[in-house]
Design a protein around this motif. Sequence first.
Motif, PDB file in Angstrom:
ATOM      1  N   GLU A 134       0.835  -1.203   0.000  1.00 16.37           N
ATOM      2  CA  GLU A 134       0.000   0.000   0.000  1.00 16.37           C
ATOM      3  C   GLU A 134       0.870   1.253   0.000  1.00 16.37           C
ATOM      4  OE1 GLU A 134      -3.807   1.773   2.553  1.00 16.37           O
ATOM      5  OE2 GLU A 134      -2.772  -0.065   3.204  1.00 16.37           O
ATOM      6  N   ILE A 135       1.949   1.223   0.766  1.00 16.88           N
ATOM      7  CA  ILE A 135       2.844   2.385   0.805  1.00 16.88           C
ATOM      8  C   ILE A 135       3.546   2.572  -0.534  1.00 16.88           C
ATOM      9  CG2 ILE A 135       4.889   3.367   1.896  1.00 16.88           C
ATOM     10  CD1 ILE A 135       4.074   1.960   4.475  1.00 16.88           C
ATOM     11  N   TYR A 136       4.010   1.485  -1.125  1.00 15.85           N
ATOM     12  CA  TYR A 136       4.667   1.575  -2.433  1.00 15.85           C
ATOM     13  C   TYR A 136       3.721   2.176  -3.471  1.00 15.85           C
ATOM     14  CZ  TYR A 136       6.607   0.034  -6.908  1.00 15.85           C
ATOM     15  OH  TYR A 136       7.061  -0.009  -8.201  1.00 15.85           O
ATOM     16  N   ALA A 137       2.466   1.745  -3.461  1.00 16.68           N
ATOM     17  CA  ALA A 137       1.486   2.282  -4.411  1.00 16.68           C
ATOM     18  C   ALA A 137       1.263   3.777  -4.172  1.00 16.68           C
ATOM     19  CB  ALA A 137       0.168   1.514  -4.283  1.00 16.68           C
ATOM     20  N   PHE A 138       1.198   4.177  -2.906  1.00 19.55           N
ATOM     21  CA  PHE A 138       1.022   5.600  -2.586  1.00 19.55           C
ATOM     22  C   PHE A 138       2.195   6.417  -3.110  1.00 19.55           C
ATOM     23  CE2 PHE A 138       1.868   9.339  -0.081  1.00 19.55           C
ATOM     24  CZ  PHE A 138       0.625   9.936   0.044  1.00 19.55           C
ATOM     25  N   VAL A 139       3.409   5.944  -2.868  1.00 21.21           N
ATOM     26  CA  VAL A 139       4.607   6.686  -3.280  1.00 21.21           C
ATOM     27  C   VAL A 139       4.630   6.858  -4.794  1.00 21.21           C
ATOM     28  CG1 VAL A 139       7.113   6.578  -3.434  1.00 21.21           C
ATOM     29  CG2 VAL A 139       5.984   6.079  -1.266  1.00 21.21           C
ATOM     30  N   GLU A 140       4.358   5.797  -5.528  1.00 23.07           N
ATOM     31  CA  GLU A 140       4.381   5.895  -6.989  1.00 23.07           C
ATOM     32  C   GLU A 140       3.298   6.841  -7.504  1.00 23.07           C
ATOM     33  OE1 GLU A 140       6.535   5.116  -8.998  1.00 23.07           O
ATOM     34  OE2 GLU A 140       7.711   3.469  -8.197  1.00 23.07           O
ATOM     35  N   GLU A 141       2.171   6.890  -6.820  1.00 23.01           N
ATOM     36  CA  GLU A 141       1.071   7.749  -7.266  1.00 23.01           C
ATOM     37  C   GLU A 141       1.298   9.210  -6.911  1.00 23.01           C
ATOM     38  OE1 GLU A 141      -3.804   8.203  -6.740  1.00 23.01           O
ATOM     39  OE2 GLU A 141      -2.740   6.518  -5.823  1.00 23.01           O
ATOM     40  N   HIS A 142       1.988   9.475  -5.801  1.00 23.63           N
ATOM     41  CA  HIS A 142       2.030  10.845  -5.271  1.00 23.63           C
ATOM     42  C   HIS A 142       3.413  11.480  -5.254  1.00 23.63           C
ATOM     43  CE1 HIS A 142      -2.164  10.867  -3.985  1.00 23.63           C
ATOM     44  NE2 HIS A 142      -1.987   9.629  -3.538  1.00 23.63           N
ATOM     45  N   LYS A 143       4.458  10.803  -5.720  1.00 23.56           N
ATOM     46  CA  LYS A 143       5.801  11.381  -5.613  1.00 23.56           C
ATOM     47  C   LYS A 143       5.948  12.688  -6.382  1.00 23.56           C
ATOM     48  CE  LYS A 143       7.590   8.277  -9.249  1.00 23.56           C
ATOM     49  NZ  LYS A 143       8.437   7.067  -9.477  1.00 23.56           N
ATOM     50  N   LEU A 144       5.190  12.873  -7.454  1.00 23.93           N
ATOM     51  CA  LEU A 144       5.274  14.121  -8.211  1.00 23.93           C
ATOM     52  C   LEU A 144       4.491  15.254  -7.555  1.00 23.93           C
ATOM     53  CD1 LEU A 144       5.139  12.854 -11.901  1.00 23.93           C
ATOM     54  CD2 LEU A 144       7.086  13.868 -10.703  1.00 23.93           C
ATOM     55  N   ASN A 145       3.822  14.967  -6.445  1.00 22.93           N
ATOM     56  CA  ASN A 145       3.163  16.026  -5.671  1.00 22.93           C
ATOM     57  C   ASN A 145       4.124  16.709  -4.701  1.00 22.93           C
ATOM     58  OD1 ASN A 145       0.564  13.913  -6.027  1.00 22.93           O
ATOM     59  ND2 ASN A 145       0.123  16.085  -6.339  1.00 22.93           N
ATOM     60  N   VAL A 146       5.357  16.218  -4.602  1.00 25.88           N
ATOM     61  CA  VAL A 146       6.357  16.887  -3.768  1.00 25.88           C
ATOM     62  C   VAL A 146       6.963  18.029  -4.575  1.00 25.88           C
ATOM     63  CG1 VAL A 146       8.462  16.666  -2.419  1.00 25.88           C
ATOM     64  CG2 VAL A 146       6.847  14.753  -2.513  1.00 25.88           C
TER      65      VAL A 146
END
Length: 299
Positions: free
Chosen positions: A148-160
Amino acid sequence: MKDYEIFTSSPSDLNREYHAKNGIQCIPFKVIFEDKEVDDDTWQTFSPKEFYDLIRQGANPSTSQINVGDYVEHFTPFLEAGKDILHLELSSGISGSINSAQIARAELANRFPERKIYVVDSLCASSGLGLLVDKVVELRDQGKAIDEIYAFVEEHKLNVQHWFTSMDLTHYFRGGRISRTSFLIGGALNICPVLNMDYKGKLTPRKKARGFKKALNSLVDQMSELAEHRKEYDQKVFICQSDEEENAQFVADKIRKTFPYVKEVCIFPIGTTIGSHTGPGTISIFFWGDRRTEDEPKK
């Protein structure tokens, strides 16, 4: 007890205390001076003041990315202990280290087929990568599973969102971020570039400010335009500085006044890997905001 381990590399610019408190494994890049190579060891070999004074005195350090063997060496004991791994690496837009991490992952996946090994090209740098790691810590502490964390990171990393400025253009010129003409004119007219990390994870000039204080204010202006929930932003902000503590505090105070619901503003020194390329005089801010896309952000 958690069944996975969180890894990152030293250009996430989180300090040793943060790693220890939050159970983060950090793999160091190498920093090369004329006569020696040292680990980017989160300020054990140098203090920030010592490192940036060496650059002011003429030192021109370079960096060496992590090799495959280093990743294998760091990952293996945890895999042998039955742990899965989530590793967040410096952006492929500025380093090839992610390629070595992926090769190591493939090698270790053959040796440990029962283990999960996730390697993320963060498309982030410095404490932008650190802010992403901090979110992973938060999700882990909420009891989220590694998938679940890996999926979150891949989905939201460009929001940083990453925004940088510097009063010293020397290292930006040496690194090819600005032209010789911009370097000479900028120095003569006290013009400071304002840069961000684009959607490919590359550092990109966006605008110019006449004077360092105006450039610092511009960083906060960009946050007003791009932050999640805008003036009602309620997450953390990370600030990094290369021997610019007073100006970093100026930016932190302005952020707290502008964003009354901000959760926390944390200031870190820019580490020796990133600092070898920025030199002294750099301030950067990192926050959660609009997704970085091919379109340039608002100016």
